[in-house]
Design a protein around this motif. Sequence first.
Motif, PDB file in Angstrom:
ATOM      1  N   PRO A 157       0.822  -1.213   0.000  1.00 44.46           N
ATOM      2  CA  PRO A 157       0.000   0.000   0.000  1.00 44.46           C
ATOM      3  C   PRO A 157       0.855   1.261   0.000  1.00 44.46           C
ATOM      4  N   PRO A 158       0.424   2.301  -0.709  1.00 39.43           N
ATOM      5  CA  PRO A 158       1.220   3.534  -0.780  1.00 39.43           C
ATOM      6  C   PRO A 158       1.594   4.093   0.589  1.00 39.43           C
ATOM      7  N   ALA A 159       0.691   3.976   1.567  1.00 36.22           N
ATOM      8  CA  ALA A 159       1.018   4.500   2.895  1.00 36.22           C
ATOM      9  C   ALA A 159       2.218   3.775   3.496  1.00 36.22           C
ATOM     10  N   GLY A 160       2.275   2.471   3.285  1.00 34.34           N
ATOM     11  CA  GLY A 160       3.411   1.706   3.784  1.00 34.34           C
ATOM     12  C   GLY A 160       4.698   2.052   3.062  1.00 34.34           C
ATOM     13  N   VAL A 161       4.592   2.230   1.754  1.00 38.39           N
ATOM     14  CA  VAL A 161       5.770   2.618   0.969  1.00 38.39           C
ATOM     15  C   VAL A 161       6.308   3.958   1.456  1.00 38.39           C
ATOM     16  N   HIS A 162       5.430   4.920   1.625  1.00 35.59           N
ATOM     17  CA  HIS A 162       5.851   6.262   2.034  1.00 35.59           C
ATOM     18  C   HIS A 162       6.449   6.248   3.437  1.00 35.59           C
ATOM     19  N   ARG A 163       5.883   5.439   4.321  1.00 34.48           N
ATOM     20  CA  ARG A 163       6.428   5.375   5.680  1.00 34.48           C
ATOM     21  C   ARG A 163       7.829   4.752   5.665  1.00 34.48           C
ATOM     22  N   PHE A 164       8.019   3.748   4.800  1.00 38.26           N
ATOM     23  CA  PHE A 164       9.340   3.136   4.718  1.00 38.26           C
ATOM     24  C   PHE A 164      10.346   4.092   4.071  1.00 38.26           C
ATOM     25  N   GLU A 165       9.900   4.863   3.105  1.00 37.04           N
ATOM     26  CA  GLU A 165      10.772   5.899   2.529  1.00 37.04           C
ATOM     27  C   GLU A 165      11.223   6.878   3.606  1.00 37.04           C
ATOM     28  N   ARG A 166      10.298   7.297   4.455  1.00 38.05           N
ATOM     29  CA  ARG A 166      10.662   8.226   5.531  1.00 38.05           C
ATOM     30  C   ARG A 166      11.649   7.585   6.497  1.00 38.05           C
ATOM     31  N   LEU A 167      11.444   6.288   6.771  1.00 34.50           N
ATOM     32  CA  LEU A 167      12.367   5.584   7.659  1.00 34.50           C
ATOM     33  C   LEU A 167      13.791   5.623   7.101  1.00 34.50           C
ATOM     34  N   LEU A 168      13.941   5.297   5.831  1.00 36.53           N
ATOM     35  CA  LEU A 168      15.281   5.287   5.243  1.00 36.53           C
ATOM     36  C   LEU A 168      15.863   6.698   5.179  1.00 36.53           C
ATOM     37  N   ARG A 169      15.034   7.667   4.853  1.00 35.91           N
ATOM     38  CA  ARG A 169      15.542   9.034   4.717  1.00 35.91           C
ATOM     39  C   ARG A 169      15.868   9.665   6.073  1.00 35.91           C
ATOM     40  N   ASP A 170      15.019   9.466   7.060  1.00 34.41           N
ATOM     41  CA  ASP A 170      15.159  10.196   8.322  1.00 34.41           C
ATOM     42  C   ASP A 170      15.950   9.447   9.391  1.00 34.41           C
ATOM     43  N   VAL A 171      15.920   8.117   9.367  1.00 34.38           N
ATOM     44  CA  VAL A 171      16.578   7.333  10.414  1.00 34.38           C
ATOM     45  C   VAL A 171      17.903   6.753   9.925  1.00 34.38           C
ATOM     46  N   TYR A 172      17.934   6.245   8.703  1.00 28.80           N
ATOM     47  CA  TYR A 172      19.137   5.567   8.218  1.00 28.80           C
ATOM     48  C   TYR A 172      20.102   6.503   7.494  1.00 28.80           C
ATOM     49  N   LEU A 173      19.621   7.314   6.580  1.00 29.35           N
ATOM     50  CA  LEU A 173      20.528   8.103   5.749  1.00 29.35           C
ATOM     51  C   LEU A 173      21.421   9.030   6.574  1.00 29.35           C
ATOM     52  N   PRO A 174      20.921   9.708   7.613  1.00 30.18           N
ATOM     53  CA  PRO A 174      21.826  10.547   8.420  1.00 30.18           C
ATOM     54  C   PRO A 174      22.947   9.748   9.089  1.00 30.18           C
ATOM     55  N   GLU A 175      22.661   8.512   9.481  1.00 37.20           N
ATOM     56  CA  GLU A 175      23.686   7.692  10.135  1.00 37.20           C
ATOM     57  C   GLU A 175      24.750   7.234   9.140  1.00 37.20           C
ATOM     58  N   VAL A 176      24.347   6.855   7.931  1.00 41.11           N
ATOM     59  CA  VAL A 176      25.301   6.257   6.997  1.00 41.11           C
ATOM     60  C   VAL A 176      26.029   7.291   6.155  1.00 41.11           C
ATOM     61  N   THR A 177      25.772   8.561   6.401  1.00 45.84           N
ATOM     62  CA  THR A 177      26.495   9.614   5.691  1.00 45.84           C
ATOM     63  C   THR A 177      27.413  10.414   6.615  1.00 45.84           C
ATOM     64  N   VAL A 178      27.590   9.949   7.858  1.00 47.18           N
ATOM     65  CA  VAL A 178      28.517  10.633   8.762  1.00 47.18           C
ATOM     66  C   VAL A 178      29.949  10.418   8.282  1.00 47.18           C
ATOM     67  N   ALA A 179      30.838  11.337   8.587  1.00 46.12           N
ATOM     68  CA  ALA A 179      32.235  11.226   8.202  1.00 46.12           C
ATOM     69  C   ALA A 179      32.973  10.317   9.187  1.00 46.12           C
TER      70      ALA A 179
END
Length: 401
Positions: free
Chosen positions: A178-200
Motif C-alpha cells: 500500500p502507498p502508505a506503507g511505501v511512504h512510511r518506509f521511505e521516511r524511515l530510510l531518509r530520516d533514520v538511516y541516511l543521516p547515520e550512513v552519511t557521517v564522516a
Amino acid sequence: MAPSRIPRGVAVLLLALLPVVAAGSPAEPPPRGQHSRAAAPFRHPGVLVSGPQLRALRARVQDGDEPFRAFRAMRRSHYGQLSYAPRPVPVVECRPNVNPGVGCLDEREDAIAAYTHALIWAVTRDRAHAGKAVQIMDAWSARLTDHTEGNAPLQAAWAGSTWARAAELIRSTYGGWPPAGVHRFERLLRDVYLPEVTVAVPDHNGNWDLTLTDAATGIAVFLDDRAAYDEALRRFRARVPAYFYVRADGPLPRPPPGGQIDTPEEIAAYWFGQRTYPEGLAQETCRNLMHVGYALAATAHIAETALHQGTDLYAEVAPRITAALELHSRYQLGERPPASLCGGRVERTMGPDLEVAYHHYHGRLGADLPQTAKLLARQRPAGTDDLFVAWETLTHAADPG
C-alpha cells in the motif's frame, strides 16, 4: 612462431574501458523520480540486482540450472519461512564488540529476512512471500526511530543496505504494498538511516566507510535522491584507493581521505603494523580477512548498483580490486604469507563476500582470477553473513550478464 596475444591482464583493462551498456530494458516499468535535465533518472529495480538479472535468474532456477541449489538453500533457511516473525524495537542500541545490545541482531536478521522473501517472490511469483517482506518492513517502519551507541553508524549501514535491496525489489515488482506503507518506509530510510550512513568516519578502519557508502548508495537509488547518490559515489572514489594498495600509489598507501593519518609511521600503524605493501594489500589485511571481505563486498555492491545506473565504477578500480581478490583468496585458501606480510600470519576469516566482484571481472570481462575461483568453488552456494551479505551465489554467480 605462435601468434602474438594481448596479455590477459591488459585485455581485461582494455575491456574495462569500453562504454557501458546500462541495465534496463523497454519492458521495465518507467523510472520514478524527478531530476535535473542533466541527470538521467534512476533505473528500478536497480539496487544490486537489476530487472534483466531477475528475469534471467527466474528462468535459470526454474530450469534447474546451477542457481537452483542456492535458491533451495535460501528457501529452506530460517529467513525464508513464511512463519518468520519480525522483532522491531523503537531504538537500536549497539556498542562496539558488545553483544547482543538492544535490537542489533533482530534488525539485521529482519532486514535479511525481508530481502530473502523479496527474492523468493521475484523467482516464484508467490505473493505470500512478497506479503511477508512487506509485513517485516512495515513492522520496522512503524516503530524504529533511532540508532544509538558507538556502533550506530555501522549497524545502520548493515541493516540499511539490506533494507534498501528488499524495498527496491518489492516496490519495483509487486503492486501489493500500500502507498502508505511505501511512504512510511521511505521516511524511515531518509530520516533514520541516511543521516547515520552519511557521517564522516575518515580515520576509522576503511570497512566502515565502504559499508556506510554501500548503504547510502542503495538508499539513494531507492529514494531517487540524486544528491545523496552523487555524494556516495564521491566517497567511494576517495576511499577505495586509500584502502586497496597498488604499486602505482608509490612506496606508501594513500592516506585515508579527510583524516589526520598521513606520515609513514601513522600509515604503518593504521595498516596494522605493515611496512611493505604488495599489490592488492588492504588496509585491514593484517587485522583479519573478515574485515577485508566486508570491504570487498561493499565495494562490489556499490559498483554493481552504480553500473545498473549507468556509471562504471568497476573500471575505475579494476587493478586494485582484481589484485585484492587474488591476494586475499590465496591466503584464505591456506597459503602461508611471507614473513614480510603480517609477520607471516593472517587470520583466515573471510565470509561469502566475493561473488559480486568475481561476477563482474570474470563473468563479464573474462579476467583470469584462479585463486578467487577456487575459493568460491569451496564456498558455494554461499548464504549470508548475518550482517549485509546475502544469497549472492544465487543473484550473481550464474549470470555473467
